[in-house]
Design an enzyme around this catalytic site. Structure first.
Site: not given
Length: 422
Positions: A162, A204, A336, A284, A311, A387, A365
């Site tokens: 990802q 992102e 998060k 991750e 995560d 991040k 996110r």
């Protein structure tokens, strides 16, 4: 510093989906405002994001129910209370909801209120947010994990992993780190163009080309780093977000672009081979969130070589993290705020991690807003890593720009290579 009124509204996130924004208005007239992000690849045990499910509005993704909860029950419950006591406010919010996963009021309604209260307090004290959020931790400027090549659920391409991230650990300070990452990002665009690859960006802000394999992605990044004039492994290292739960089906992990499938042990060997070939320092969600036996193997085999971040595995939940610590699962947690739903519970997860030798990585996110709260929280908590996406799209650069402002105000040390120390 007492609450006069709380009101919320429906706004749009970076994907054009509705989300919630709350204003906490104090009796002095000061207004603390916060908005809530939304994820694409989500852990099954995250706190509940309340949506309207009305197909006639925003394809069912409206958040008017959550807005009404803020304007009614939450407003009534918190009116007259002081924003000085964050834990008390968050406790009342959780009691008012009275569900395990905040499904009654919605974690989005609760979080918008919680963060807005914290911001109102900072404004009342006439201090920067990172100062009022600090609870005694040594503050540092975090190393950014810059997601400049996207795949998985964050992009419309054939790449399995990802996020392919660069980390400028060799920079002397945060502004130079940001400069290094930005220069590499622009060189990567020219590298992709030269090879006839797509330079459109994902959710992102990272590039999202169709390529042959995960190794090719790392090779493209390596080429861009060297052409930008930086040393791979010294100035810049790699981090991966595999989001393996998205690849897991019927007992196997499917790397579709490479036409391969792996069991847990085979995937761990796959990672070991990547680590031996590239300067990867962090992985991750390397395995499915429910594959705890696999995670135990992963931690045993690679935990002394790389940072293994949970995560979907931990979803910023102190209770789940405590279970993982007891079983020796992973060695770091992604933070998060919307996974758990209040600032206080987020802080509990961070403290629990620190107390047990786990690292923390502050995170955005994929569906973001212009809110920069996590930049201040990253500095305040001293987590050393953040991040917040690539080097384009204002929803991403807003956080970087806030970190630049904090750096200018505070002259704090840059975490740099200290994040590699064990």
């Amino acid at each position: 510093m007492h609450i006069h009124k709380i009101q919320a509204r429906e706004i749009l996130d970076s994907r054009g989906n509705p989300t919630i924004e709350a204003d906490v208005i104090l009796t002095t007239g000061i207004i603390g405002r916060a908005s809530v992000p939304s994820g694409a690849s989500t852990g099954s045990r995250e706190a509940c994001e309340l949506r309207d499910n009305d197909p006639k509005r925003y394809a069912g993704k409206g958040v008017q129910k959550a807005v009404k909860h803020v304007n009614n029950e939450i407003n009534q419950a918190l009116q007259g209370l002081s924003v000085e006591d964050q834990e008390n406010l968050d406790r009342i919010l959780c009691q008012l909801d009275n569900t395990e996963n905040k499904s009654h009021l919605g974690a989005n309604a609760i979080l918008a209120t919680s963060l807005a209260c914290a911001r109102a307090r900072a404004l009342s004290l006439n201090q920067p947010l990172y100062i009022t959020l600090n609870q005694g931790d040594m503050m540092t400027m975090p190393v950014p994990m810059m997601n400049i090549l996207n795949g998985g659920a964050h992009a419309d391409n054939n790449v399995d992993i990802q996020e392919f991230m660069i980390m400028p650990i060799g920079a002397p300070d945060f502004p130079v780190a940001l400069q290094m990452g930005t220069e590499i990002f622009h060189v990567l665009k020219s590298v992709l163009k030269k090879q006839g690859l797509n330079t459109a960006v994902g959710d992102e802000g990272g590039f999202a080309p169709n390529i042959q394999s995960n190794r090719q992605a790392l090779d493209l990044l390596s080429e861009a780093i060297e052409k930008a004039g930086f040393r791979l492994g010294e100035d810049i290292v790699f981090a991966l977000d595999v989001a393996a739960s998205e690849l897991f089906n019927e007992g196997f992990y499917h790397m579709y672009s490479e036409n391969q499938k792996f069991d847990s042990h085979q995937l761990i060997e796959y990672y070991a081979n990547l680590i031996s070939s590239y300067p990867i320092v962090s992985i991750e969600d390397g395995l499915d969130e429910k594959d705890w036996s696999g995670w135990k193997q992963l931690t045993t085999h690679l935990g002394n070589k790389v940072q293994l971040v949970g995560d979907d595995l931990f979803v910023t939940n102190p209770k789940i993290l405590r279970e993982g610590i007891a079983q020796g699962i992973a060695n770091a947690i992604l933070i998060k705020v919307n996974q758990i739903g209040t600032l206080s519970e987020t802080r509990q997860a961070i403290k629990l991690a620190y107390d047990n030798g786990y690292r923390c990585v502050m995170s955005h996110r994929s569906g973001e807003t212009e809110d920069t709260f996590i930049a201040d929280l990253a500095v305040a908590s001293g987590c050393g890593q953040i991040k917040t996406g690539s080097l384009c799209r204002t929803d991403r650069t807003a956080k970087y720009n806030q970190l630049l402002r904090i750096n200018e105000l505070a002259s704090l040390p840059y975490a740099g290579k200290n994040i590699l120390k064990r």
